[in-house]
Design a protein around this motif. Structure first.
Motif, PDB file in Angstrom:
ATOM      1  N   SER A 100     -10.722   1.953   6.046  1.00 42.61           N
ATOM      2  CA  SER A 100     -11.131   0.886   5.139  1.00 42.61           C
ATOM      3  C   SER A 100     -10.208   0.819   3.925  1.00 42.61           C
ATOM      4  N   GLY A 101      -9.921   1.986   3.340  1.00 44.18           N
ATOM      5  CA  GLY A 101      -9.040   2.026   2.177  1.00 44.18           C
ATOM      6  C   GLY A 101      -7.626   1.612   2.518  1.00 44.18           C
ATOM      7  N   ARG A 102      -7.134   2.087   3.645  1.00 47.23           N
ATOM      8  CA  ARG A 102      -5.788   1.725   4.086  1.00 47.23           C
ATOM      9  C   ARG A 102      -5.735   0.212   4.354  1.00 47.23           C
ATOM     10  N   GLY A 103      -6.761  -0.321   4.985  1.00 51.10           N
ATOM     11  CA  GLY A 103      -6.809  -1.752   5.280  1.00 51.10           C
ATOM     12  C   GLY A 103      -6.887  -2.594   4.026  1.00 51.10           C
ATOM     13  N   GLU A 104      -7.628  -2.116   3.025  1.00 51.64           N
ATOM     14  CA  GLU A 104      -7.756  -2.852   1.754  1.00 51.64           C
ATOM     15  C   GLU A 104      -6.387  -3.007   1.110  1.00 51.64           C
ATOM     16  N   ALA A 105      -5.653  -1.911   1.031  1.00 54.11           N
ATOM     17  CA  ALA A 105      -4.323  -1.974   0.425  1.00 54.11           C
ATOM     18  C   ALA A 105      -3.383  -2.836   1.263  1.00 54.11           C
ATOM     19  N   ARG A 106      -3.413  -2.650   2.569  1.00 56.15           N
ATOM     20  CA  ARG A 106      -2.522  -3.385   3.467  1.00 56.15           C
ATOM     21  C   ARG A 106      -2.783  -4.890   3.384  1.00 56.15           C
ATOM     22  N   THR A 107      -4.032  -5.290   3.346  1.00 58.66           N
ATOM     23  CA  THR A 107      -4.379  -6.711   3.299  1.00 58.66           C
ATOM     24  C   THR A 107      -3.698  -7.417   2.132  1.00 58.66           C
ATOM     25  N   HIS A 108      -3.691  -6.757   0.988  1.00 57.40           N
ATOM     26  CA  HIS A 108      -3.151  -7.400  -0.210  1.00 57.40           C
ATOM     27  C   HIS A 108      -1.658  -7.210  -0.379  1.00 57.40           C
ATOM     28  N   LEU A 109      -1.090  -6.157   0.210  1.00 56.94           N
ATOM     29  CA  LEU A 109       0.306  -5.840  -0.033  1.00 56.94           C
ATOM     30  C   LEU A 109       1.244  -6.140   1.138  1.00 56.94           C
ATOM     31  N   LEU A 110       0.703  -6.329   2.346  1.00 59.47           N
ATOM     32  CA  LEU A 110       1.555  -6.529   3.515  1.00 59.47           C
ATOM     33  C   LEU A 110       2.508  -7.715   3.378  1.00 59.47           C
ATOM     34  N   PRO A 111       2.080  -8.880   2.886  1.00 55.87           N
ATOM     35  CA  PRO A 111       3.046  -9.982   2.763  1.00 55.87           C
ATOM     36  C   PRO A 111       4.249  -9.610   1.887  1.00 55.87           C
ATOM     37  N   MET A 112       4.001  -8.878   0.807  1.00 58.09           N
ATOM     38  CA  MET A 112       5.095  -8.449  -0.057  1.00 58.09           C
ATOM     39  C   MET A 112       6.002  -7.460   0.685  1.00 58.09           C
ATOM     40  N   PHE A 113       5.407  -6.488   1.398  1.00 58.78           N
ATOM     41  CA  PHE A 113       6.203  -5.505   2.127  1.00 58.78           C
ATOM     42  C   PHE A 113       7.063  -6.174   3.200  1.00 58.78           C
ATOM     43  N   LEU A 114       6.506  -7.171   3.889  1.00 54.80           N
ATOM     44  CA  LEU A 114       7.280  -7.879   4.908  1.00 54.80           C
ATOM     45  C   LEU A 114       8.452  -8.633   4.294  1.00 54.80           C
ATOM     46  N   ALA A 115       8.221  -9.279   3.158  1.00 60.27           N
ATOM     47  CA  ALA A 115       9.299 -10.006   2.476  1.00 60.27           C
ATOM     48  C   ALA A 115      10.375  -9.036   1.998  1.00 60.27           C
TER      49      ALA A 115
END
Length: 152
Positions: A100-115
């Protein structure tokens, strides 16, 4: 803010200043969107890399042990972290991020990490080496400021 005498502000220094300011803004925005405090988000980021003890978390976040306990309590209550017995020393406790915690962070930060990954892929190895050397120097300069003793 004006430049100190004898110091020319290059385009890379201007860009770095913008990155640092934008990073602080993004951290606050992401924390707010996730319903977390800045410290809770920082703790989740740390825990996503490795389990850690509450004392180590306090030191890394530059908060007191009771404050770190409160941060962990709130993350545990939301299902974002768990306390477990330390595998090598059963008297100690470690804090582990949950899916849950990993998913929370990933949800908000993944678009930035991909860019950022796409931007990184646009550089060749030599360019990446220069960027890495510059950023390591930035980290060293920031660490030096953080290590300075405080008055009082």
């Amino acid at each position: 803010m004006s430049s100190p005498r004898g110091w020319a502000e290059s385009s890379s220094l201007v860009a770095l200043r913008r990155v640092l300011a934008r990073g602080a803004t993004v951290r606050r925005v992401v924390a707010r969107r996730a319903g977390l405090s800045d410290h809770e988000l920082s703790a989740l980021e740390m825990l996503s890399r490795d389990a850690t003890g509450p004392g180590e978390l306090a030191g890394a976040l530059d908060v007191t042990r009771p404050a770190a306990t409160g941060i962990v309590d709130r993350l545990v209550a939301r299902g974002h972290a768990e306390r477990r017995a330390h595998p090598a020393d059963r008297r100690r406790t470690e804090v582990v991020v949950t899916d849950s915690g990993r998913g929370e962070a990933r949800t908000h930060l993944l678009p930035m990490f991909l860019a950022l990954a796409e931007l990184d892929a646009s550089f060749d190895d030599a360019e990446r080496e220069v960027v890495a050397r510059y950023l390591e120097g930035v980290v060293a300069a920031l660490d030096a400021v953080a290590a300075e003793p405080t008055d009082g």
